[in-house]
Design a protein around this motif. Sequence first.
Motif, PDB file in Angstrom:
ATOM      1  N   ASP A  44     -12.598  32.572  21.551  1.00 36.81           N
ATOM      2  CA  ASP A  44     -13.696  31.866  20.901  1.00 36.81           C
ATOM      3  C   ASP A  44     -13.574  32.075  19.393  1.00 36.81           C
ATOM      4  O   ASP A  44     -13.086  31.219  18.678  1.00 36.81           O
ATOM      5  CB  ASP A  44     -15.037  32.379  21.446  1.00 36.81           C
ATOM      6  N   LYS A  46     -16.194  32.759  17.297  1.00 34.95           N
ATOM      7  CA  LYS A  46     -17.404  32.355  16.587  1.00 34.95           C
ATOM      8  C   LYS A  46     -18.006  33.523  15.799  1.00 34.95           C
ATOM      9  O   LYS A  46     -18.000  34.667  16.237  1.00 34.95           O
ATOM     10  CB  LYS A  46     -18.421  31.853  17.607  1.00 34.95           C
ATOM     11  N   LYS A  64     -13.454  29.588  14.310  1.00 35.69           N
ATOM     12  CA  LYS A  64     -12.842  29.429  15.625  1.00 35.69           C
ATOM     13  C   LYS A  64     -11.426  29.986  15.566  1.00 35.69           C
ATOM     14  O   LYS A  64     -10.676  29.702  14.637  1.00 35.69           O
ATOM     15  CB  LYS A  64     -12.791  27.946  16.015  1.00 35.69           C
ATOM     16  N   ARG A 190     -11.666  37.350  31.831  1.00 40.47           N
ATOM     17  CA  ARG A 190     -12.577  37.053  30.728  1.00 40.47           C
ATOM     18  C   ARG A 190     -12.874  38.364  30.004  1.00 40.47           C
ATOM     19  O   ARG A 190     -13.372  39.318  30.602  1.00 40.47           O
ATOM     20  CB  ARG A 190     -13.881  36.437  31.233  1.00 40.47           C
ATOM     21  N   LYS A 213     -17.586  36.807  17.879  1.00 39.00           N
ATOM     22  CA  LYS A 213     -17.527  36.751  19.348  1.00 39.00           C
ATOM     23  C   LYS A 213     -16.120  36.270  19.705  1.00 39.00           C
ATOM     24  O   LYS A 213     -15.872  35.079  19.802  1.00 39.00           O
ATOM     25  CB  LYS A 213     -18.590  35.785  19.864  1.00 39.00           C
ATOM     26  N   ASP A 215     -14.127  37.149  22.659  1.00 38.84           N
ATOM     27  CA  ASP A 215     -14.362  36.808  24.064  1.00 38.84           C
ATOM     28  C   ASP A 215     -13.370  35.805  24.662  1.00 38.84           C
ATOM     29  O   ASP A 215     -13.764  34.741  25.160  1.00 38.84           O
ATOM     30  CB  ASP A 215     -15.776  36.261  24.234  1.00 38.84           C
TER      31      ASP A 215
END
Length: 227
Positions: A44, A46, A64, A190, A213, A215
Motif C-alpha cells: 500500500d 499510504k 503509494k 498479508r 501503512k 501492509d
Amino acid sequence: MDRKFGWAAGAMMLALAGVPVGVRAQEGQGKWQVKLLGTAVLPDGKIKSVENNAAGIPAATQSKANDNVVPTLAVEYFLTPNVSVETICCLTQHDVDGRGALPGTELVADAKILPATVTLKYHLPLGAIKPYVGAGPTYFIFIDEKSGATTKALGLPRARLNDKVGAVVQAGVDVALGTGGFGLSLDAKRYFVRPTAHWFTAAGTEVLETRHKLDPWVLSAGVSYRF
C-alpha cells in the motif's frame, strides 16, 4: 548494514532453532519442505500521519508504493504431520511515489526490503491436497533507501526508512505430485507493517517525517520438494 543482516539471520533461524529439540524428537515425524516461488509483492504505502512537516508539503499529499515481482525461497519444518514452522528469504525493491497533492512525484527511490518472517502453520489432512493457514511475526529491514527525485529537488537529498516489527497471516495450499516428494504450492500472505520515513537536508536536519501503512499483500506460486 551488518547489524541489519544479523537481525534477519536471527529471525530466520528462529523457525529452525527456536523449537525445543525435545518436542521435535518426541513427535518423531519432523520433515523438511523447501519451495521455490515466484512472488508478487503488492504494498500500500499510504501516509497514515505526518509527524514533522517543516518541509511544508501540502496537507492533501498522499503516497503509494509500487508493486514488484521477485523470486522467493521458503524453508519449512514439520513438527507434526499437520503443524509446521516456515521462514522465507527474499529481497524486494520499491519506490514510494506521491499521490493527492503531489501526483507523479517520487518521494523514495529503490528502497530494498528484507522481510524476515516466521509463521506457524496448520495443514488440513486432506490427502494429496493440503490447504493450510498460518500466522507469525515479521521484521522488515530497509536497505539502501534513497531520497526520490522530487524530494531531492526540494533540498532533501537524504531519506531513511525505519526497520519495523509487524505481523503476518497466510493461507495457501500444497499439492503433492505423486509420491516422490515434489509438489506445487500456492500461498497468500498479508503483512501488517507501519514504518516511519524521514527526509533530511544536506546538513542532516530532519524536515519531514511520515508514518506509512505499508501492509503488502504477498502472493506466491511455485514448486516444492518435501523430504
